[in-house]
Design an enzyme around this catalytic site. Structure first.
Site, PDB file in Angstrom:
ATOM      1  N   GLY A  22     -31.144  45.440 -19.557  1.00 24.65           N
ATOM      2  CA  GLY A  22     -32.349  44.919 -20.195  1.00 24.65           C
ATOM      3  C   GLY A  22     -33.449  45.971 -20.228  1.00 24.65           C
ATOM      4  CB  SER A  63     -40.448  38.180  -2.630  1.00 24.40           C
ATOM      5  OG  SER A  63     -40.257  38.968  -3.782  1.00 24.40           O
ATOM      6  CB  ALA A 120     -34.074  32.471  -1.114  1.00 24.74           C
ATOM      7  CB  SER A 129     -32.514  35.930  -3.697  1.00 21.84           C
ATOM      8  OG  SER A 129     -31.276  36.521  -4.006  1.00 21.84           O
ATOM      9  NE  ARG A 144     -25.455  27.908  -0.365  1.00 23.34           N
ATOM     10  CZ  ARG A 144     -25.510  27.745  -1.668  1.00 23.34           C
ATOM     11  NH1 ARG A 144     -25.799  26.577  -2.163  1.00 23.34           N
ATOM     12  NH2 ARG A 144     -25.299  28.758  -2.485  1.00 23.34           N
ATOM     13  CG  LEU A 183     -32.476  26.873   3.513  1.00 22.93           C
ATOM     14  CD1 LEU A 183     -32.728  28.167   2.741  1.00 22.93           C
ATOM     15  CD2 LEU A 183     -33.509  26.720   4.634  1.00 22.93           C
ATOM     16  CG  PHE A 209     -29.869  41.631  -7.171  1.00 23.03           C
ATOM     17  CD1 PHE A 209     -31.058  40.945  -7.377  1.00 23.03           C
ATOM     18  CD2 PHE A 209     -28.879  41.027  -6.410  1.00 23.03           C
ATOM     19  CE1 PHE A 209     -31.256  39.684  -6.821  1.00 23.03           C
ATOM     20  CE2 PHE A 209     -29.068  39.769  -5.854  1.00 23.03           C
ATOM     21  CZ  PHE A 209     -30.261  39.094  -6.068  1.00 23.03           C
ATOM     22  CD  GLU A 229     -40.246  39.240  -9.011  1.00 17.59           C
ATOM     23  OE1 GLU A 229     -40.471  38.269  -9.733  1.00 17.59           O
ATOM     24  OE2 GLU A 229     -40.179  40.395  -9.440  1.00 17.59           O
ATOM     25  CE1 TYR A 279     -36.616  34.672  -4.851  1.00 12.69           C
ATOM     26  CE2 TYR A 279     -38.175  36.294  -5.693  1.00 12.69           C
ATOM     27  CZ  TYR A 279     -37.308  35.865  -4.704  1.00 12.69           C
ATOM     28  OH  TYR A 279     -37.139  36.628  -3.577  1.00 12.69           O
ATOM     29  CE  LYS A 298     -38.082  34.318  -1.480  1.00 15.75           C
ATOM     30  NZ  LYS A 298     -37.507  34.149  -0.136  1.00 15.75           N
TER      31      LYS A 298
HETATM   32  P1  NAP Z   1     -29.008  37.215  -1.157  1.00 19.30           P
HETATM   33  O1  NAP Z   1     -28.026  38.308  -0.887  1.00 19.30           O
HETATM   34  O2  NAP Z   1     -29.079  36.617  -2.520  1.00 19.30           O
HETATM   35  O3  NAP Z   1     -28.705  36.044  -0.113  1.00 19.30           O
HETATM   36  C1  NAP Z   1     -29.236  34.762  -0.269  1.00 19.30           C
HETATM   37  C2  NAP Z   1     -28.718  33.881   0.842  1.00 19.30           C
HETATM   38  O4  NAP Z   1     -29.283  32.567   0.692  1.00 19.30           O
HETATM   39  C3  NAP Z   1     -27.181  33.689   0.848  1.00 19.30           C
HETATM   40  O5  NAP Z   1     -26.718  33.826   2.162  1.00 19.30           O
HETATM   41  C4  NAP Z   1     -27.008  32.268   0.365  1.00 19.30           C
HETATM   42  O6  NAP Z   1     -25.882  31.634   0.909  1.00 19.30           O
HETATM   43  C5  NAP Z   1     -28.262  31.619   0.949  1.00 19.30           C
HETATM   44  N1  NAP Z   1     -28.557  30.319   0.344  1.00 19.30           N
HETATM   45  C6  NAP Z   1     -28.641  30.025  -0.967  1.00 19.30           C
HETATM   46  N2  NAP Z   1     -28.877  28.711  -1.124  1.00 19.30           N
HETATM   47  C7  NAP Z   1     -28.926  28.161   0.111  1.00 19.30           C
HETATM   48  C8  NAP Z   1     -29.126  26.860   0.611  1.00 19.30           C
HETATM   49  N3  NAP Z   1     -29.298  25.802  -0.201  1.00 19.30           N
HETATM   50  N4  NAP Z   1     -29.126  26.664   1.949  1.00 19.30           N
HETATM   51  C9  NAP Z   1     -28.919  27.710   2.794  1.00 19.30           C
HETATM   52  N5  NAP Z   1     -28.730  28.983   2.384  1.00 19.30           N
HETATM   53  C10 NAP Z   1     -28.727  29.199   1.057  1.00 19.30           C
HETATM   54  O7  NAP Z   1     -30.472  37.671  -0.787  1.00 19.30           O
HETATM   55  P2  NAP Z   1     -30.974  38.953   0.061  1.00 19.30           P
HETATM   56  O8  NAP Z   1     -31.127  40.104  -0.870  1.00 19.30           O
HETATM   57  O9  NAP Z   1     -30.168  39.068   1.280  1.00 19.30           O
HETATM   58  O10 NAP Z   1     -32.461  38.509   0.423  1.00 19.30           O
HETATM   59  C11 NAP Z   1     -32.730  37.743   1.605  1.00 19.30           C
HETATM   60  C12 NAP Z   1     -34.044  37.005   1.439  1.00 19.30           C
HETATM   61  O11 NAP Z   1     -35.091  37.947   1.210  1.00 19.30           O
HETATM   62  C13 NAP Z   1     -34.094  36.044   0.260  1.00 19.30           C
HETATM   63  O12 NAP Z   1     -34.912  34.971   0.633  1.00 19.30           O
HETATM   64  C14 NAP Z   1     -34.785  36.840  -0.838  1.00 19.30           C
HETATM   65  O13 NAP Z   1     -35.431  35.976  -1.746  1.00 19.30           O
HETATM   66  C15 NAP Z   1     -35.769  37.650  -0.010  1.00 19.30           C
HETATM   67  N6  NAP Z   1     -36.153  38.948  -0.562  1.00 19.30           N
HETATM   68  C16 NAP Z   1     -35.196  39.845  -0.932  1.00 19.30           C
HETATM   69  C17 NAP Z   1     -35.594  41.085  -1.411  1.00 19.30           C
HETATM   70  C18 NAP Z   1     -34.561  42.107  -1.804  1.00 19.30           C
HETATM   71  O14 NAP Z   1     -34.939  43.069  -2.496  1.00 19.30           O
HETATM   72  N7  NAP Z   1     -33.307  41.980  -1.390  1.00 19.30           N
HETATM   73  C19 NAP Z   1     -36.948  41.410  -1.490  1.00 19.30           C
HETATM   74  C20 NAP Z   1     -37.895  40.473  -1.084  1.00 19.30           C
HETATM   75  C21 NAP Z   1     -37.485  39.240  -0.605  1.00 19.30           C
HETATM   76  P3  NAP Z   1     -24.509  31.326   0.069  1.00 19.30           P
HETATM   77  O15 NAP Z   1     -23.570  32.416   0.429  1.00 19.30           O
HETATM   78  O16 NAP Z   1     -24.084  30.017   0.613  1.00 19.30           O
HETATM   79  O17 NAP Z   1     -24.863  31.281  -1.379  1.00 19.30           O
HETATM   80  N1  GDD Z   2     -30.784  42.189 -12.812  1.00 18.45           N
HETATM   81  C1  GDD Z   2     -31.024  42.989 -13.864  1.00 18.45           C
HETATM   82  N2  GDD Z   2     -30.038  43.196 -14.776  1.00 18.45           N
HETATM   83  N3  GDD Z   2     -32.247  43.568 -13.983  1.00 18.45           N
HETATM   84  C2  GDD Z   2     -32.453  44.388 -15.025  1.00 18.45           C
HETATM   85  C3  GDD Z   2     -31.471  44.651 -15.987  1.00 18.45           C
HETATM   86  C4  GDD Z   2     -30.200  44.019 -15.873  1.00 18.45           C
HETATM   87  O1  GDD Z   2     -29.308  44.182 -16.673  1.00 18.45           O
HETATM   88  N4  GDD Z   2     -31.996  45.521 -16.890  1.00 18.45           N
HETATM   89  C5  GDD Z   2     -33.244  45.779 -16.516  1.00 18.45           C
HETATM   90  N5  GDD Z   2     -33.542  45.096 -15.385  1.00 18.45           N
HETATM   91  C6  GDD Z   2     -34.842  45.089 -14.705  1.00 18.45           C
HETATM   92  C7  GDD Z   2     -35.423  43.683 -14.511  1.00 18.45           C
HETATM   93  O2  GDD Z   2     -36.025  43.223 -15.730  1.00 18.45           O
HETATM   94  C8  GDD Z   2     -36.433  43.968 -13.398  1.00 18.45           C
HETATM   95  O3  GDD Z   2     -37.630  44.445 -13.949  1.00 18.45           O
HETATM   96  C9  GDD Z   2     -35.778  45.109 -12.594  1.00 18.45           C
HETATM   97  O4  GDD Z   2     -34.692  45.600 -13.398  1.00 18.45           O
HETATM   98  C10 GDD Z   2     -35.244  44.679 -11.232  1.00 18.45           C
HETATM   99  O5  GDD Z   2     -34.407  43.539 -11.397  1.00 18.45           O
HETATM  100  P1  GDD Z   2     -33.512  42.949 -10.194  1.00 18.45           P
HETATM  101  O6  GDD Z   2     -32.695  44.014  -9.595  1.00 18.45           O
HETATM  102  O7  GDD Z   2     -32.827  41.738 -10.728  1.00 18.45           O
HETATM  103  O8  GDD Z   2     -34.590  42.585  -9.058  1.00 18.45           O
HETATM  104  P2  GDD Z   2     -36.010  41.841  -9.133  1.00 18.45           P
HETATM  105  O9  GDD Z   2     -37.063  42.897  -8.993  1.00 18.45           O
HETATM  106  O10 GDD Z   2     -36.101  40.922 -10.266  1.00 18.45           O
HETATM  107  O11 GDD Z   2     -35.953  40.947  -7.823  1.00 18.45           O
HETATM  108  C11 GDD Z   2     -35.446  41.456  -6.571  1.00 18.45           C
HETATM  109  O12 GDD Z   2     -36.506  41.987  -5.816  1.00 18.45           O
HETATM  110  C12 GDD Z   2     -37.486  41.021  -5.404  1.00 18.45           C
HETATM  111  C13 GDD Z   2     -38.567  41.781  -4.633  1.00 18.45           C
HETATM  112  O13 GDD Z   2     -39.456  42.387  -5.514  1.00 18.45           O
HETATM  113  C14 GDD Z   2     -34.730  40.313  -5.857  1.00 18.45           C
HETATM  114  O14 GDD Z   2     -34.065  40.821  -4.746  1.00 18.45           O
HETATM  115  C15 GDD Z   2     -35.712  39.265  -5.403  1.00 18.45           C
HETATM  116  O15 GDD Z   2     -35.035  38.290  -4.616  1.00 18.45           O
HETATM  117  C16 GDD Z   2     -36.801  39.962  -4.576  1.00 18.45           C
HETATM  118  O16 GDD Z   2     -37.738  39.021  -4.117  1.00 18.45           O
END
Ligand code: NAP
Ligand code: GDD
Length: 341
Positions: free
Chosen positions: A220, A134, A81, A83, A34, A58, A197, A136, A158, A162
């Site tokens: 946090g 996810s 997403a 995310s 995008r 999207l 993250f 989540e 979020y 999802k």
């Molecule tokens: P990410 O690194 O945050 O990537 C998100 C992607 O979504 C980026 O390429 C972003 O593109 C795109 N996006 C955002 N807004 C958009 C829009 N309006 N139209 C089209 N694309 C858009 O996420 P990820 O960690 O790779 O995760 C991939 C997917 O898996 C996500 O749906 C996430 O919610 C899900 N998921 C992730 C985890 C995890 O732990 N990583 C776990 C469970 C589910 P831009 O560069 O343009 O912003």
């Molecule tokens: N980001 C962040 N920053 N998280 C923190 C921090 C901080 O400074 N300190 C503590 N945490 C804790 C958050 O409160 C959470 O409980 C945990 O660390 C993980 O946070 P994130 O890494 O931000 O991931 P998430 O679990 O909220 O979400 C990720 O995983 C999901 C799948 O369970 C993302 O990738 C989501 O897109 C994905 O769906």
């Protein structure tokens, strides 16, 4: 002829690993990107020169229909997403639109391009659809570990978005006979993980402290527990789900849980540092509603798909610390999206 895949979220962590995997399997890979000058597209192109880009968003139904018409994919992976969970409280409506309604728009694009009338039950073409669901969605968990039958109690806008996308994917499978599946993926990380993250925030923080570029790391909730795996392993599961003989949903995770505190310990130890001298707990980083623990039961994926994770938690964190030390030593700027290992 090579199979063709269309990936939304190509500029994200998973998009890059999935594209690499599909290219290595002989696919022609297209990424939906995008924006008119998105710096993350050039970063992706540097790493993945064989991926072809199609413009789309999207939020824009017409653009998705055009993308599907142009690419004529065999497989669509919807990874795009908003995310980052905290952002979903700040921009709840946008999160609903992108992370939730975006799924509807992608499914509709496939339905329209397959020539199936809305609301009429019939088999939708041959395009296979993967939705990035996810853990989540489990939120305040009702049982541990969580499997494909565990109920949902999302704790953030979020997670709610999802859950909508997840049920809609099931509904299109049931309504239109579409090969549409959800992967319920637990947290997965890598050196390409976004700096917002917690794993990457910690490994970058450790690298900055080690190199004398910072003196503290503010975090946090240290008590939250997650099931963390390696992103490269998880994209293989996405592909296996779309190549399976039947469309089904799968939980993907390691089955092992660690606290944020254990993550911090592992990362500082990997750099030879004592975390207690540097980490400050900041109440402002706590969430309005926390997901206290997530732990996968990936048995179905192991038995039916033959999927196994290959990277342990300690190896994953050590890999990320090492990569961030190298990135900062070489003058890279992770906040500028300047480089991707
Ligand atoms: P990410 O690194 O945050 O990537 C998100 C992607 O979504 C980026 O390429 C972003 O593109 C795109 N996006 C955002 N807004 C958009 C829009 N309006 N139209 C089209 N694309 C858009 O996420 P990820 O960690 O790779 O995760 C991939 C997917 O898996 C996500 O749906 C996430 O919610 C899900 N998921 C992730 C985890 C995890 O732990 N990583 C776990 C469970 C589910 P831009 O560069 O343009 O912003
Ligand atoms: N980001 C962040 N920053 N998280 C923190 C921090 C901080 O400074 N300190 C503590 N945490 C804790 C958050 O409160 C959470 O409980 C945990 O660390 C993980 O946070 P994130 O890494 O931000 O991931 P998430 O679990 O909220 O979400 C990720 O995983 C999901 C799948 O369970 C993302 O990738 C989501 O897109 C994905 O769906």
């Amino acid at each position: 002829m090579a199979r063709r895949a269309l990936i939304t979220g190509i500029t994200g962590q998973d998009g890059s690993y999935l594209a690499e995997h599909l290219l290595s399997e002989g696919y022609e890979v297209w990424g939906l990107a995008r924006g008119q000058a998105n710096p993350r597209v050039s970063r992706m192109r540097k790493l993945l020169s064989d991926v072809q880009v199609v413009r789309g968003d999207l939020l824009d139904q017409g653009s998705l229909i055009s993308a599907v018409e142009r690419v004529q994919p065999d497989e669509v992976y919807n990874l795009g997403a908003i995310s980052f969970v905290p952002m979903s409280w700040e921009q709840a409506e946008l999160t609903a639109e992108v992370t939730g309604m975006g799924v509807l728009r992608m499914l509709e694009a496939i339905r329209v391009c397959s020539g199936v009338s809305r609301g009429v039950s019939s088999a939708v073409g041959n395009i296979r659809f993967y939705q990035a669901s996810s853990s989540e969605m489990f939120g305040q968990v009702t049982e541990t570990p969580q499997n494909e039958s565990t109920g949902f109690h999302p704790r953030s806008p979020y997670g709610v978005a999802k859950a909508y996308g997840h049920f809609l994917t099931q509904n299109y499978r049931e309504s239109y006979g579409m090969f549409a599946v959800s992967g319920i993926l637990f947290n997965h990380e890598s050196p390409r993980r976004g700096a917002e993250f917690v794993t990457r925030k910690v490994t970058l923080g450790v690298a900055r402290i080690k190199l004398g570029l910072a003196t503290e790391l503010r975090l946090g909730n240290l008590e939250a527990r997650r099931d963390w795996g390696f992103a490269g392993d998880y994209v293989r599961a996405m592909h296996l789900m779309l190549r399976a003989s039947k469309p089904e949903d799968y939980v993907i995770g390691t089955g092992r849980m660690k606290s944020v505190r254990e993550l911090v310990q592992a990362a500082f130890t990997a750099a030879g540092l004592d975390w207690e001298q540097y980490v400050i707990v900041d109440q402002a980083l706590h969430r309005p509603a926390e997901v206290d623990l997530l732990c996968a039961d990936p048995k179905k994926a192991r038995v039916q798909l033959g999927w196994e994770p290959t990277v342990s938690f300690d190896d994953l964190i050590a890999m990320m610390v090492e990569s961030d030390l190298r990135l900062l030593t070489d003058g890279g700027d992770p906040d500028q999206d300047s480089s991707w290992p």
